[in-house]
Write a protein that holds these residues in place. Sequence first.
Motif, PDB file in Angstrom:
ATOM      1  N   VAL A 180      38.482  28.084  64.141  1.00 44.88           N
ATOM      2  CA  VAL A 180      39.158  26.793  64.284  1.00 44.88           C
ATOM      3  C   VAL A 180      38.131  25.680  64.138  1.00 44.88           C
ATOM      4  CG1 VAL A 180      40.369  25.259  65.903  1.00 44.88           C
ATOM      5  CG2 VAL A 180      41.062  27.654  65.693  1.00 44.88           C
ATOM      6  N   THR A 181      38.481  24.662  63.348  1.00 42.26           N
ATOM      7  CA  THR A 181      37.599  23.513  63.163  1.00 42.26           C
ATOM      8  C   THR A 181      38.062  22.338  64.025  1.00 42.26           C
ATOM      9  OG1 THR A 181      38.866  22.533  61.333  1.00 42.26           O
ATOM     10  CG2 THR A 181      37.237  24.213  60.765  1.00 42.26           C
ATOM     11  N   ASP A 182      37.123  21.590  64.546  1.00 45.45           N
ATOM     12  CA  ASP A 182      37.338  20.295  65.206  1.00 45.45           C
ATOM     13  C   ASP A 182      38.624  20.186  66.041  1.00 45.45           C
ATOM     14  OD1 ASP A 182      34.965  19.628  63.999  1.00 45.45           O
ATOM     15  OD2 ASP A 182      35.705  17.785  63.105  1.00 45.45           O
ATOM     16  N   PRO A 183      38.713  20.932  67.138  1.00 47.23           N
ATOM     17  CA  PRO A 183      39.911  20.848  67.987  1.00 47.23           C
ATOM     18  C   PRO A 183      40.028  19.474  68.661  1.00 47.23           C
ATOM     19  CG  PRO A 183      38.202  22.126  69.077  1.00 47.23           C
ATOM     20  CD  PRO A 183      37.700  21.860  67.693  1.00 47.23           C
ATOM     21  N   PHE A 184      41.259  18.978  68.770  1.00 45.04           N
ATOM     22  CA  PHE A 184      41.524  17.642  69.310  1.00 45.04           C
ATOM     23  C   PHE A 184      42.174  17.733  70.688  1.00 45.04           C
ATOM     24  CE2 PHE A 184      44.756  19.141  66.337  1.00 45.04           C
ATOM     25  CZ  PHE A 184      45.863  19.230  67.169  1.00 45.04           C
ATOM     26  N   PRO A 209      50.584  18.107  68.718  1.00 42.85           N
ATOM     27  CA  PRO A 209      50.713  19.136  69.765  1.00 42.85           C
ATOM     28  C   PRO A 209      49.477  20.023  69.810  1.00 42.85           C
ATOM     29  CG  PRO A 209      52.156  19.627  67.888  1.00 42.85           C
ATOM     30  CD  PRO A 209      51.596  18.267  67.645  1.00 42.85           C
ATOM     31  N   ILE A 210      49.058  20.392  70.995  1.00 42.31           N
ATOM     32  CA  ILE A 210      47.894  21.276  71.146  1.00 42.31           C
ATOM     33  C   ILE A 210      48.273  22.671  70.645  1.00 42.31           C
ATOM     34  CG2 ILE A 210      46.272  22.308  72.767  1.00 42.31           C
ATOM     35  CD1 ILE A 210      45.938  19.281  72.366  1.00 42.31           C
ATOM     36  N   PRO A 211      47.522  23.233  69.717  1.00 40.06           N
ATOM     37  CA  PRO A 211      47.892  24.529  69.135  1.00 40.06           C
ATOM     38  C   PRO A 211      47.695  25.679  70.117  1.00 40.06           C
ATOM     39  CG  PRO A 211      45.767  23.816  68.305  1.00 40.06           C
ATOM     40  CD  PRO A 211      46.303  22.670  69.100  1.00 40.06           C
ATOM     41  N   ASN A 212      48.583  26.636  70.023  1.00 44.38           N
ATOM     42  CA  ASN A 212      48.510  27.832  70.856  1.00 44.38           C
ATOM     43  C   ASN A 212      47.810  28.931  70.060  1.00 44.38           C
ATOM     44  OD1 ASN A 212      48.929  29.729  72.875  1.00 44.38           O
ATOM     45  ND2 ASN A 212      50.981  30.240  72.151  1.00 44.38           N
ATOM     46  N   VAL A 213      46.495  28.830  69.977  1.00 48.76           N
ATOM     47  CA  VAL A 213      45.724  29.773  69.166  1.00 48.76           C
ATOM     48  C   VAL A 213      44.587  30.366  69.996  1.00 48.76           C
ATOM     49  CG1 VAL A 213      46.258  28.688  66.954  1.00 48.76           C
ATOM     50  CG2 VAL A 213      44.280  27.892  68.265  1.00 48.76           C
ATOM     51  N   LYS A 214      44.099  31.499  69.522  1.00 47.34           N
ATOM     52  CA  LYS A 214      43.036  32.221  70.225  1.00 47.34           C
ATOM     53  C   LYS A 214      41.924  32.531  69.222  1.00 47.34           C
ATOM     54  CE  LYS A 214      42.550  35.966  73.617  1.00 47.34           C
ATOM     55  NZ  LYS A 214      43.241  37.126  74.247  1.00 47.34           N
ATOM     56  N   PRO A 215      41.016  31.573  69.000  1.00 41.61           N
ATOM     57  CA  PRO A 215      39.995  31.750  67.964  1.00 41.61           C
ATOM     58  C   PRO A 215      38.863  32.686  68.379  1.00 41.61           C
ATOM     59  CG  PRO A 215      39.666  29.677  69.100  1.00 41.61           C
ATOM     60  CD  PRO A 215      40.925  30.268  69.663  1.00 41.61           C
ATOM     61  N   THR A 216      38.132  33.136  67.375  1.00 38.19           N
ATOM     62  CA  THR A 216      36.884  33.867  67.611  1.00 38.19           C
ATOM     63  C   THR A 216      35.690  32.917  67.529  1.00 38.19           C
ATOM     64  OG1 THR A 216      36.729  34.422  65.248  1.00 38.19           O
ATOM     65  CG2 THR A 216      37.809  36.030  66.699  1.00 38.19           C
ATOM     66  N   HIS A 217      35.858  31.843  66.715  1.00 37.53           N
ATOM     67  CA  HIS A 217      34.802  30.859  66.507  1.00 37.53           C
ATOM     68  C   HIS A 217      35.415  29.463  66.417  1.00 37.53           C
ATOM     69  CE1 HIS A 217      33.321  34.685  64.907  1.00 37.53           C
ATOM     70  NE2 HIS A 217      32.091  34.260  65.165  1.00 37.53           N
ATOM     71  N   VAL A 218      34.688  28.472  66.921  1.00 38.98           N
ATOM     72  CA  VAL A 218      35.136  27.079  66.861  1.00 38.98           C
ATOM     73  C   VAL A 218      33.974  26.219  66.389  1.00 38.98           C
ATOM     74  CG1 VAL A 218      35.975  25.082  68.171  1.00 38.98           C
ATOM     75  CG2 VAL A 218      36.831  27.368  68.711  1.00 38.98           C
ATOM     76  N   LEU A 227      40.666  23.279  75.398  1.00 38.20           N
ATOM     77  CA  LEU A 227      42.130  23.413  75.376  1.00 38.20           C
ATOM     78  C   LEU A 227      42.593  24.638  74.590  1.00 38.20           C
ATOM     79  CD1 LEU A 227      43.117  19.654  74.851  1.00 38.20           C
ATOM     80  CD2 LEU A 227      42.937  20.933  76.995  1.00 38.20           C
ATOM     81  N   LEU A 228      41.664  25.385  74.026  1.00 41.26           N
ATOM     82  CA  LEU A 228      42.002  26.591  73.275  1.00 41.26           C
ATOM     83  C   LEU A 228      41.902  27.828  74.173  1.00 41.26           C
ATOM     84  CD1 LEU A 228      40.007  25.818  70.004  1.00 41.26           C
ATOM     85  CD2 LEU A 228      42.407  25.297  70.508  1.00 41.26           C
ATOM     86  N   ARG A 229      42.605  28.886  73.788  1.00 43.22           N
ATOM     87  CA  ARG A 229      42.644  30.103  74.600  1.00 43.22           C
ATOM     88  C   ARG A 229      41.530  31.073  74.210  1.00 43.22           C
ATOM     89  NH1 ARG A 229      46.562  33.543  74.140  1.00 43.22           N
ATOM     90  NH2 ARG A 229      47.235  32.957  72.057  1.00 43.22           N
ATOM     91  N   GLY A 230      41.193  31.958  75.140  1.00 43.52           N
ATOM     92  CA  GLY A 230      40.308  33.076  74.851  1.00 43.52           C
ATOM     93  C   GLY A 230      38.831  32.759  74.932  1.00 43.52           C
ATOM     94  N   ASN A 231      38.038  33.749  74.559  1.00 43.14           N
ATOM     95  CA  ASN A 231      36.583  33.621  74.511  1.00 43.14           C
ATOM     96  C   ASN A 231      36.145  33.485  73.062  1.00 43.14           C
ATOM     97  OD1 ASN A 231      36.201  34.015  77.358  1.00 43.14           O
ATOM     98  ND2 ASN A 231      36.641  36.194  77.026  1.00 43.14           N
ATOM     99  N   PHE A 232      35.324  32.506  72.770  1.00 45.14           N
ATOM    100  CA  PHE A 232      34.938  32.254  71.385  1.00 45.14           C
ATOM    101  C   PHE A 232      33.559  31.601  71.344  1.00 45.14           C
ATOM    102  CE2 PHE A 232      38.047  29.157  73.008  1.00 45.14           C
ATOM    103  CZ  PHE A 232      37.257  28.009  73.097  1.00 45.14           C
TER     104      PHE A 232
END
Length: 211
Positions: free
Chosen positions: A21-25, A32-41, A55-60
């Motif tokens: 995921v690039t540049d989360p806001f 709307p805040i995305p409901n995603v679970k990235p590996t890298h940001v 604001l993102l889910r998971g460990n990344f």
Amino acid sequence: MKFMWLGHSSFAIEDGNIFLVTDPFDKSVGYPIPNVKPTHVTESHQHFDHNAHNLLRGNFEVIKEPKSYDFGALKIEGIPTYHDEEKGAKRGNNIIFKMRFPSSITVAHFGDLGHMIDKDVIEKLKGVDAIMIPVGGVFTIDAKKAIEISNILKPHVIFPMHYMTKYVSFELGKLEDFTSAFKDVVKVKGAFEISPEEIKKLDRKVIVFEM
């Protein structure tokens, strides 16, 4: 390889086991805040509309420095640039991230680039398959400079970003000021999927995601 637009300058790129995921806001941007679970940001700079990885889910892995990263099948180079035309005096630094994914497709995310890129940066970005480039002006380069950079680099695919939509809570330029300069513009709902073989056949194809 799959591309999804999350809004503003934030994209999700899925390739094999990589979900980047690039540049989360944050919520104040308006999307709307995305409901995603990235590996890298990746975060091009530390402003609220580009660094809200909390604001993102998971460990990344959070990637926010202008240096080289090696995650095995994913290689990332952070190229230092500026958020304005005065070498960062107004809005600070910015990072262009050049990313090579497991499929061998290379993508450059320009963050909040605020100036025309020089010969050194052009050389580092030569041969990229896809670019994600701001086009809305005000806080970044405008459509005219984005068009110029796109025509210099000649990527196979162009993803415009950071422009005015019904969601954005502050003023930005219109997408049409950028897309009107290109012959091959396609509107996509959901995801844009492409293979390494297919992407090489394209010439500055502009992908506009509908929300």
